[in-house]
Structures are given as structure tokens and as C-alpha cells.
Design a protein around this motif. Structure first.
Motif, PDB file in Angstrom:
ATOM      1  N   ASP A  21       0.827  -1.215   0.000  1.00  0.00           N
ATOM      2  CA  ASP A  21       0.000   0.000   0.000  1.00  0.00           C
ATOM      3  C   ASP A  21       0.860   1.264   0.000  1.00  0.00           C
ATOM      4  OD1 ASP A  21       0.906  -0.560   2.597  1.00  0.00           O
ATOM      5  OD2 ASP A  21      -0.916   0.185   3.556  1.00  0.00           O
ATOM      6  N   LYS A  22       1.917   1.248   0.801  1.00  0.00           N
ATOM      7  CA  LYS A  22       2.816   2.411   0.851  1.00  0.00           C
ATOM      8  C   LYS A  22       3.557   2.585  -0.476  1.00  0.00           C
ATOM      9  CE  LYS A  22       1.999   3.242   5.227  1.00  0.00           C
ATOM     10  NZ  LYS A  22       1.129   4.371   5.613  1.00  0.00           N
ATOM     11  N   PHE A  23       3.957   1.447  -1.070  1.00  0.00           N
ATOM     12  CA  PHE A  23       4.688   1.532  -2.328  1.00  0.00           C
ATOM     13  C   PHE A  23       3.784   2.030  -3.449  1.00  0.00           C
ATOM     14  CE2 PHE A  23       6.528  -0.176  -6.270  1.00  0.00           C
ATOM     15  CZ  PHE A  23       7.759   0.458  -6.203  1.00  0.00           C
ATOM     16  N   ALA A  24       2.522   1.630  -3.445  1.00  0.00           N
ATOM     17  CA  ALA A  24       1.574   2.099  -4.459  1.00  0.00           C
ATOM     18  C   ALA A  24       1.430   3.617  -4.386  1.00  0.00           C
ATOM     19  CB  ALA A  24       0.227   1.417  -4.272  1.00  0.00           C
ATOM     20  N   LYS A  71       4.692   5.099  -5.800  1.00  0.00           N
ATOM     21  CA  LYS A  71       4.697   4.961  -7.254  1.00  0.00           C
ATOM     22  C   LYS A  71       3.813   6.013  -7.918  1.00  0.00           C
ATOM     23  CE  LYS A  71       3.193   1.737 -10.883  1.00  0.00           C
ATOM     24  NZ  LYS A  71       2.615   0.399 -11.168  1.00  0.00           N
ATOM     25  N   ALA A  72       2.677   6.304  -7.306  1.00  0.00           N
ATOM     26  CA  ALA A  72       1.726   7.266  -7.886  1.00  0.00           C
ATOM     27  C   ALA A  72       2.302   8.670  -7.981  1.00  0.00           C
ATOM     28  CB  ALA A  72       0.440   7.272  -7.063  1.00  0.00           C
ATOM     29  N   ARG A  73       3.327   8.953  -7.183  1.00  0.00           N
ATOM     30  CA  ARG A  73       3.956  10.292  -7.225  1.00  0.00           C
ATOM     31  C   ARG A  73       4.865  10.464  -8.444  1.00  0.00           C
ATOM     32  NH1 ARG A  73       5.203   9.538  -1.487  1.00  0.00           N
ATOM     33  NH2 ARG A  73       7.423   9.832  -1.887  1.00  0.00           N
ATOM     34  N   TYR A  74       5.155   9.372  -9.141  1.00  0.00           N
ATOM     35  CA  TYR A  74       6.063   9.421 -10.298  1.00  0.00           C
ATOM     36  C   TYR A  74       5.399   8.725 -11.503  1.00  0.00           C
ATOM     37  CZ  TYR A  74       9.334  10.374  -6.498  1.00  0.00           C
ATOM     38  OH  TYR A  74       9.963  10.905  -5.397  1.00  0.00           O
ATOM     39  N   PRO A  75       4.331   9.301 -12.013  1.00  0.00           N
ATOM     40  CA  PRO A  75       3.546   8.631 -13.069  1.00  0.00           C
ATOM     41  C   PRO A  75       4.293   8.413 -14.384  1.00  0.00           C
ATOM     42  CG  PRO A  75       2.827  10.909 -12.768  1.00  0.00           C
ATOM     43  CD  PRO A  75       3.757  10.618 -11.645  1.00  0.00           C
ATOM     44  N   ASP A  76       5.369   9.164 -14.613  1.00  0.00           N
ATOM     45  CA  ASP A  76       6.117   9.005 -15.861  1.00  0.00           C
ATOM     46  C   ASP A  76       7.335   8.089 -15.704  1.00  0.00           C
ATOM     47  OD1 ASP A  76       7.376  10.799 -14.192  1.00  0.00           O
ATOM     48  OD2 ASP A  76       7.978  12.186 -15.787  1.00  0.00           O
ATOM     49  N   LYS A  81      12.707   7.345 -17.302  1.00  0.00           N
ATOM     50  CA  LYS A  81      12.749   7.606 -15.868  1.00  0.00           C
ATOM     51  C   LYS A  81      12.409   6.324 -15.117  1.00  0.00           C
ATOM     52  CE  LYS A  81      11.594  12.496 -16.376  1.00  0.00           C
ATOM     53  NZ  LYS A  81      10.617  13.566 -16.038  1.00  0.00           N
ATOM     54  N   ILE A  82      13.169   6.093 -14.036  1.00  0.00           N
ATOM     55  CA  ILE A  82      13.097   4.790 -13.358  1.00  0.00           C
ATOM     56  C   ILE A  82      12.897   4.951 -11.850  1.00  0.00           C
ATOM     57  CG2 ILE A  82      14.376   2.675 -12.824  1.00  0.00           C
ATOM     58  CD1 ILE A  82      15.999   3.191 -15.427  1.00  0.00           C
ATOM     59  N   ILE A  83      11.966   4.174 -11.312  1.00  0.00           N
ATOM     60  CA  ILE A  83      11.895   3.934  -9.866  1.00  0.00           C
ATOM     61  C   ILE A  83      12.571   2.590  -9.628  1.00  0.00           C
ATOM     62  CG2 ILE A  83      10.379   3.376  -7.915  1.00  0.00           C
ATOM     63  CD1 ILE A  83       8.227   5.113  -9.219  1.00  0.00           C
ATOM     64  N   ASP A 118      20.160   8.235 -13.239  1.00  0.00           N
ATOM     65  CA  ASP A 118      19.587   8.841 -12.042  1.00  0.00           C
ATOM     66  C   ASP A 118      18.241   8.180 -11.771  1.00  0.00           C
ATOM     67  OD1 ASP A 118      19.081  10.459  -9.894  1.00  0.00           O
ATOM     68  OD2 ASP A 118      18.377  12.151 -11.110  1.00  0.00           O
ATOM     69  N   MET A 119      18.144   7.397 -10.698  1.00  0.00           N
ATOM     70  CA  MET A 119      16.923   6.664 -10.411  1.00  0.00           C
ATOM     71  C   MET A 119      16.316   7.111  -9.085  1.00  0.00           C
ATOM     72  SD  MET A 119      17.962   2.797 -11.654  1.00  0.00           S
ATOM     73  CE  MET A 119      19.162   2.529 -10.347  1.00  0.00           C
ATOM     74  N   VAL A 120      15.016   7.051  -8.993  1.00  0.00           N
ATOM     75  CA  VAL A 120      14.316   7.298  -7.737  1.00  0.00           C
ATOM     76  C   VAL A 120      14.354   6.000  -6.939  1.00  0.00           C
ATOM     77  CG1 VAL A 120      12.121   7.885  -6.652  1.00  0.00           C
ATOM     78  CG2 VAL A 120      12.796   9.011  -8.781  1.00  0.00           C
ATOM     79  N   LEU A 121      14.890   6.057  -5.726  1.00  0.00           N
ATOM     80  CA  LEU A 121      15.096   4.840  -4.937  1.00  0.00           C
ATOM     81  C   LEU A 121      14.104   4.728  -3.788  1.00  0.00           C
ATOM     82  CD1 LEU A 121      18.999   4.938  -4.582  1.00  0.00           C
ATOM     83  CD2 LEU A 121      17.646   3.890  -6.413  1.00  0.00           C
ATOM     84  N   TRP A 122      13.507   3.558  -3.660  1.00  0.00           N
ATOM     85  CA  TRP A 122      12.750   3.232  -2.450  1.00  0.00           C
ATOM     86  C   TRP A 122      13.767   2.888  -1.360  1.00  0.00           C
ATOM     87  CZ3 TRP A 122       7.794   3.284  -0.649  1.00  0.00           C
ATOM     88  CH2 TRP A 122       7.532   2.558   0.506  1.00  0.00           C
TER      89      TRP A 122
END
Length: 329
Positions: free
Chosen positions: A113-116, A119-124, A162-164, A182-186
Motif C-alpha cells: 500500500d505504501k509503495f503504491a 509509485k503514484a507520485r512518479y507517473p512518468d 525515468k526509473i523507480i 539517475d533513479m528514484v530509490l525506495w
């Protein structure tokens, strides 16, 4: 049977006493043949279980085996997410594991749920998730990666993509540094790999000045900066076998030392020291060690605990794992 299932749900494994006179190794081999079962084991489980397995490997190799097996039952000696991955890839097979309690700190660090929401903050962005995650996270991902293929898969993507990257931030940072992406990291991590002590490692290297220090990319960056070689579990094993060097300090879960010592008995293999003062003075995964011969035997006798994945989750997770397998060829 109903009482057994209730007990398994309550305690996480088949809690039946095993007669001391039983030859567990012989019985497990007999059951494997009788039930047309395949035993898959990760490098981090106990050596006695590795010796019984039909295939021993890291996450990529185990996924490939789970996808291709013709056995009726997959017995997965590892942790929960590995059993889930096998079920995702082989929905018509029965998948069982010795102990449902064998979880994963890294997988637990990414609640679906937290990851969803994240993820929604980075739609592209597309989502690349390390295989050490739950089926629900796989279902939220575009491509699954392992430490064996993460670099190859990231480099196969368009440079402007763009990558998570989830859930392991240490592996993500390593891949980002190697690829220049440059990646967005959890912000997740494995308790075993982040517990390696730099202070104790430096002292150990004084005692063994000729030793090569090799490390898994789940380790923290300051540990990886000290390494002579960084790679997946399988890559670390190959390095030790192929290298002309004779002494190695190994920065990953200590279970891999069993195969290393078996492959090169003439070489000195030393586990990297952990911050915690445990019995082996090394990095051990408490979840992997929940796999025992007794639990494996009971698991095969009663075919429990069974791994089940809701079909809607399974189908989405399968797509991301199959994408990985395609890109790993």
C-alpha cells in the motif's frame, strides 16, 4: 487434515515430531522421487539442505528453474518471496516451503500500500523492482531484476527513461553509479548485508593482508567502496573459483561459504564480520536458517505449508518476472 492446516496457519510449519531413528536424508530423497518433486535451494540455506537440492542458486537461477521444471511439486528452501515467485511462474504446480515464517527483511521494507502511494507520485517512471519483494510489489512493477542482471536490464532501457528502483536502496545506488542513470530509490535494505562491520572488516584485513574482499551489492556503499570485486551471489562464487588468489573475505550471507569451500577446498574462505556478536561472527540470515532438515521432511510428507498467490496478483506479477527472464537471455 483440517486440524493440520489450522496448525500450519498458526505456527507457520508442520509441527510434527520426527522420529530420531529416521534417516532424514534418505527419506527426503525417497519422497522426492515418490512425489515427483524438485527441491530448489538458495545458497544461503544450511549446507545439509543444499546437498539434497536438485538445484542450488541465486534468485535469477532459481526463477529460471521454477519456470522450466516439469516436477509436480516444487519444494522451495529459501524464503517466502522465493516460493511466491515459483508459484507466480508455475501456477499449475504445487509449491511448498518448509516454514512460512521464513520471510525477508528487504521484502518487508516495502509494504504494497505504501509503495503504491510512492509509485503514484512518479507517473512518468517505470518501476524496476529487485526480486527480493512480495508478489504484490511484483504486481506493481514493470520489470523485475536480480543482482545478477540489474546492470544489464537498466542499460537496455532508453537513456531518457525515468526509473523507480525498489526495494533495495543499496543495490539501486550501486546500479545508478555503474550505469550513470539517475533513479528514484525506495529506501529498503537487507538486515544481513547492512550489518557488515567496516571496523571489524578493517581489522580482519590487517590479519589477512593478501585476502581479496568481495561483496554483494546489497551491502552499504562504504563497504562496497572497500571491495576488490562486487557481484551477485553466483558471481562471487565464480570469482572465488576462477581467481588465482588463495584467500578471500566474503561480504554476503555466510551460507554461500558452503559451496565455495566445496568448490575450492584448498583456498581460505573467510566470512566478512558482522556488527552483531553472533555465534559465527559472520552475516547470517535468521530467516534462511529457519529451513531445517526436519521441517523439509515434514513439508514433503504433508505437502504443507503451501504457497498460494491470488490470481489477479499472480498474473500482474508474472508479467514483470517474464519481462526480466526475456531480458536476461
Amino acid at each position: 487434515m483440517e486440524a493440520l492446516l489450522e496448525e500450519v496457519q498458526r505456527v507457520g510449519y508442520v509441527n510434527k515430531p520426527v522420529d530420531d531413528t529416521i534417516d532424514l536424508v534418505a527419506e527426503i530423497k525417497r519422497l522426492k522421487k515418490e512425489k515427483n518433486a524438485v527441491i530448489l535451494a538458495h545458497y544461503y540455506v544450511d549446507g545439509a539442505i543444499q546437498d539434497l537440492a536438485d538445484y542450488i542458486g541465486d534468485s535469477l537461477g532459481l526463477s529460471q528453474q521454477a519456470a522450466s521444471t516439469e516436477a509436480d511439486m516444487i519444494v522451495f528452501c529459501g524464503v517466502h518471496f522465493m516460493g511466491e515467485t515459483a508459484k507466480v511462474l508455475s501456477p499449475d504446480k504445487k509449491v511448498v516451503i518448509p516454514d512460512l515464517n521464513a520471510g525477508c527483511s528487504l521484502a518487508d521494507s516495502a509494504p504494497a500500500d505504501k509503495f503504491a502511494e510512492f509509485k503514484a507520485r512518479y507517473p512518468d517512471h517505470i518501476v524496476l523492482s529487485y526480486i527480493n519483494c512480495s508478489a504484490e510489489i511484483k504486481a506493481l512493477s514493470d520489470i523485475i531484476v536480480t543482482s545478477s542482471n540489474a546492470l544489464k536490464i537498466v542499460e537496455s532501457l532508453p537513456k531518457d527513461q525515468k526509473i523507480i528502483f525498489a526495494p533495495d536502496a543499496n543495490l539501486g545506488r550501486f546500479v545508478s553509479k555503474k550505469t550513470g542513470r539517475d533513479m528514484v530509490l525506495w529506501d529498503g535494505a537487507c538486515i544481513v548485508h547492512i550489518d557488515i562491520s567496516l571496523e571489524k572488516l578493517n581489522k580482519l584485513r590487517i590479519d589477512f593482508p593478501d585476502a581479496k574482499f568481495i561483496a554483494h551489492p546489497e551491502c552499504q556503499e562504504h563497504i562496497l567502496n572497500e571491495a576488490d570485486f562486487v557481484g551477485s551471489t553466483t558471481a562471487l562464487l565464480k570469482y572465488v573459483v576462477d581467481s588465482p588468489e588463495q584467500t578471500f573475505i566474503v561480504g554476503t550471507e555466510a551460507g554461500i561459504l558452503h559451496k565455495m569451500r566445496e568448490a575450492v577446498p584448498h583456498k581460505k574462505i573467510i566470512p566478512a564480520p558482522a556488527t552483531a556478536n553472533n555465534t559465527c561472527a559472520c552475516s547470517e540470515c535468521p530467516y534462511m536458517k529457519m529451513n531445517t532438515l526436519e521441517k523439509l521432511y515434514n513439508c514433503m510428507v504433508f505437502e504443507q505449508p503451501e504457497i498460494l498467490v491470488p490470481e489477479d496478483v499472480r498474473v500482474k506479477a508474472e508479467a514483470s518476472v517474464l519481462r526480466m527472464l526475456e531480458l536476461s537471455k
